[in-house]
Design a protein around this motif. Structure first.
Motif, PDB file in Angstrom:
ATOM      1  N   PRO A 185       0.811  -1.230   0.000  1.00  0.00           N
ATOM      2  CA  PRO A 185       0.000   0.000   0.000  1.00  0.00           C
ATOM      3  C   PRO A 185       0.837   1.270   0.000  1.00  0.00           C
ATOM      4  CG  PRO A 185      -0.117  -1.113   2.135  1.00  0.00           C
ATOM      5  CD  PRO A 185       0.552  -2.060   1.190  1.00  0.00           C
ATOM      6  N   VAL A 186       2.015   1.224   0.597  1.00  0.00           N
ATOM      7  CA  VAL A 186       2.883   2.403   0.608  1.00  0.00           C
ATOM      8  C   VAL A 186       3.304   2.774  -0.813  1.00  0.00           C
ATOM      9  CG1 VAL A 186       5.139   3.283   1.338  1.00  0.00           C
ATOM     10  CG2 VAL A 186       3.730   2.010   2.947  1.00  0.00           C
TER      11      VAL A 186
ATOM     12  N   ASP B 145       0.262   3.973  -2.960  1.00  0.00           N
ATOM     13  CA  ASP B 145      -0.074   5.371  -2.676  1.00  0.00           C
ATOM     14  C   ASP B 145       0.950   6.313  -3.293  1.00  0.00           C
ATOM     15  OD1 ASP B 145      -2.305   4.632  -1.247  1.00  0.00           O
ATOM     16  OD2 ASP B 145      -1.358   4.817   0.724  1.00  0.00           O
TER      17      ASP B 145
ATOM     18  N   GLN C 248       2.405   6.125  -6.078  1.00  0.00           N
ATOM     19  CA  GLN C 248       2.162   6.340  -7.509  1.00  0.00           C
ATOM     20  C   GLN C 248       1.438   7.654  -7.788  1.00  0.00           C
ATOM     21  OE1 GLN C 248       0.130   3.007  -9.274  1.00  0.00           O
ATOM     22  NE2 GLN C 248       1.673   1.514  -8.626  1.00  0.00           N
ATOM     23  N   MET C 249       0.601   8.083  -6.857  1.00  0.00           N
ATOM     24  CA  MET C 249      -0.175   9.312  -7.054  1.00  0.00           C
ATOM     25  C   MET C 249       0.713  10.545  -7.126  1.00  0.00           C
ATOM     26  SD  MET C 249      -3.518   8.809  -4.612  1.00  0.00           S
ATOM     27  CE  MET C 249      -2.555   8.619  -3.102  1.00  0.00           C
ATOM     28  N   TYR C 250       1.929  10.442  -6.606  1.00  0.00           N
ATOM     29  CA  TYR C 250       2.791  11.618  -6.514  1.00  0.00           C
ATOM     30  C   TYR C 250       3.968  11.563  -7.477  1.00  0.00           C
ATOM     31  CZ  TYR C 250       0.084  11.492  -2.230  1.00  0.00           C
ATOM     32  OH  TYR C 250      -0.962  11.407  -1.339  1.00  0.00           O
TER      33      TYR C 250
ATOM     34  N   LYS D 106      -0.183  16.718   0.986  1.00  0.00           N
ATOM     35  CA  LYS D 106      -0.481  15.311   0.701  1.00  0.00           C
ATOM     36  C   LYS D 106       0.803  14.483   0.641  1.00  0.00           C
ATOM     37  CE  LYS D 106      -5.022  15.311   0.089  1.00  0.00           C
ATOM     38  NZ  LYS D 106      -5.920  14.446   0.906  1.00  0.00           N
TER      39      LYS D 106
ATOM     40  N   TRP E  35       2.244  11.354   3.134  1.00  0.00           N
ATOM     41  CA  TRP E  35       2.788  10.064   2.700  1.00  0.00           C
ATOM     42  C   TRP E  35       4.126   9.795   3.380  1.00  0.00           C
ATOM     43  CZ3 TRP E  35       7.249   8.386   0.288  1.00  0.00           C
ATOM     44  CH2 TRP E  35       7.242   7.037  -0.125  1.00  0.00           C
TER      45      TRP E  35
ATOM     46  N   SER F 248       3.949   8.729   6.936  1.00  0.00           N
ATOM     47  CA  SER F 248       3.304   7.427   7.154  1.00  0.00           C
ATOM     48  C   SER F 248       4.183   6.245   6.737  1.00  0.00           C
ATOM     49  CB  SER F 248       1.986   7.354   6.383  1.00  0.00           C
ATOM     50  OG  SER F 248       2.233   7.296   4.976  1.00  0.00           O
ATOM     51  N   GLN F 249       5.362   6.524   6.151  1.00  0.00           N
ATOM     52  CA  GLN F 249       6.192   5.425   5.639  1.00  0.00           C
ATOM     53  C   GLN F 249       7.577   5.464   6.266  1.00  0.00           C
ATOM     54  OE1 GLN F 249       8.960   5.114   3.232  1.00  0.00           O
ATOM     55  NE2 GLN F 249       9.424   7.302   3.284  1.00  0.00           N
TER      56      GLN F 249
END
Length: 419
Positions: A102-103, A106, A108-110, A236, A240, A243-244
């Protein structure tokens, strides 16, 4: 005829011959230059140097550079080992179709969308990363490249490299970011203002806010709408990072893009583009020789057979690494496997994420036509994307240096907004 007349006539004849000779030489030089350009264009298979690049290695100036493919994507030439293979592995890992982390999903959006690798048909040793052009959807893109983090060198860099990077911008550790370049559209003159890395290195703690404000000033006023949207995007990315704790990023940048064309004019261009689409060929199809223009970068849309896009990762990354290394002249790099778990040396990379069923076959990318971005897209107000991943390493702690830089950048952006 007198001797004096003979001398004058001889001088005139000699002068005329010199003029003819100069004209002939100039013509030959121009012909040779055109021939060289034609051969270079042929070698690049219709690709052209990226016209709106604001920082980084530039094609034709540095040994490696960035091109724009006729289909609108960006081609980033792979750097010599270990940097190039490391960046290739990073993109392949994040965009692995079997990735279930999931890290990374997520993340990929950035990032710019990754379409695999590309090589010119006549230069199989030249390897390029094929990426989405983040600026492509904008009419008059205003672009800024900001390096993020307290250190612009990775933990495995030699002392000489560390000292060199520190000398370039001694305030990096304190400020946490560095403006590498910017390009701003000025509405009052219908022109672009550009600043390179020397501009960013000249910014001190007292002038950093004014230095960043320049990016949002369009000649008439500060685009606070773009500042607000940029803050939201950076927040945003900060979420991320907080959270990682599995990746550390060094010498990586954020690419900021906003629409410089006034909203009404941009809407008229979108409407004109929509009308053109109705009478044009089906979406994604172009007749040979059709000329399209995006971001002031004119490109001739030709056959997709020019060059080849590697749409399959069936060939192992190790083989890709070997192929690229074969074409590099640097003989002092050690052979390094691309799939290792430790990070004991500069060449360290990640263990590849495998799907739950344990199937470790390399993924098969979907057909390129499915991945390619649409020719005309509705411009977004602002884009902020992470770029440059030649110095990304596995970790088990939070990337405090990058987080520090993001927070400081947000503070400055908020000050611009408040003023």
């Amino acid at each position: 005829m007198t001797t004096q007349h003979q001398i004058v006539d001889s001088s005139l004849t000699l002068g005329q011959n010199q003029i003819v000779s100069c004209d002939s030489d100039r013509s030959a030089l121009e012909k040779e230059k055109r021939k060289s350009q034609d051969e270079s264009q042929k070698h690049m298979n219709g690709c052209v140097p990226l016209s709106h690049q604001v920082a980084g290695h530039k094609y034709g100036i540095d040994k490696v550079g960035i091109l724009q493919h006729p289909d609108g994507t960006v081609l980033k030439q792979l750097q010599p080992p270990p940097r190039g293979p490391r960046e290739l592995q990073f993109y392949s890992m994040v965009y692995d179709e079997h990735c279930c982390d999931p890290v990374l999903l997520d993340l990929q959006m950035y990032l710019p969308k990754y379409y695999g690798t590309w090589t010119p048909a006549d230069a199989p040793n030249d390897l390029y990363l094929k990426l989405d052009d983040v600026t492509r959807k904008f009419n008059k893109p205003c672009i800024m490249d900001v390096k993020i983090g307290q250190k612009s060198y990775d933990p495995y860099a030699l002392k000489e490299k560390k000292d060199q990077q520190i000398r370039k911008y001694p305030l990096m550790e304190e400020i946490g970011f560095l403006v590498l370049g910017m390009r701003i559209y000025l509405v009052n003159t219908d022109s672009y203002e550009t600043h390179d890395q020397h501009y960013g290195r000249g910014l001190m703690k007292e002038t950093i806010k004014d230095g960043l404000t320049k990016f949002f000033f369009n000649g008439n006023n500060v685009r606070k709408d773009a500042v607000t949207a940029s803050i939201q995007k950076v927040q945003k990315i900060l979420q991320w990072f907080e959270s990682q704790s599995q990746l550390h990023f060094y010498a990586s940048s954020l690419l900021f893009v906003y629409e410089g064309l006034p909203q009404q004019a941009a809407q008229m261009k979108r409407n004109a583009g929509s009308l053109a689409d109705v009478s044009a060929a089906p979406k994604g199809c172009h007749t040979d020789g059709e000329v399209l223009e995006y971001n002031n970068n004119v490109r001739v849309i030709g056959s997709m057979e020019n060059g080849r896009t590697v749409t399959s990762l069936g060939q192992s990354l190790s083989n890709m690494y070997a192929l690229h290394k074969k074409g590099c002249s640097q003989g002092h790099y050690n052979d390094v496997p691309l799939q290792i778990e430790t990070s004991e040396q500069d060449n360290s990379l990640w263990k590849r994420t495998t799907p739950p069923n344990g199937n470790d076959n390399k993924p098969q990318l979907e057909k390129e036509s499915h991945h390619m971005p649409a020719v005309m897209q509705r411009p977004n107000e602002v884009e902020v994307r992470m770029i440059d991943f030649a110095h990304v390493f596995p970790s088990n702690t939070k990337d405090e240096g990058y987080v520090y830089g993001l927070k400081n950048l947000l503070t400055v952006l908020q000050q611009i907004l408040n003023n």
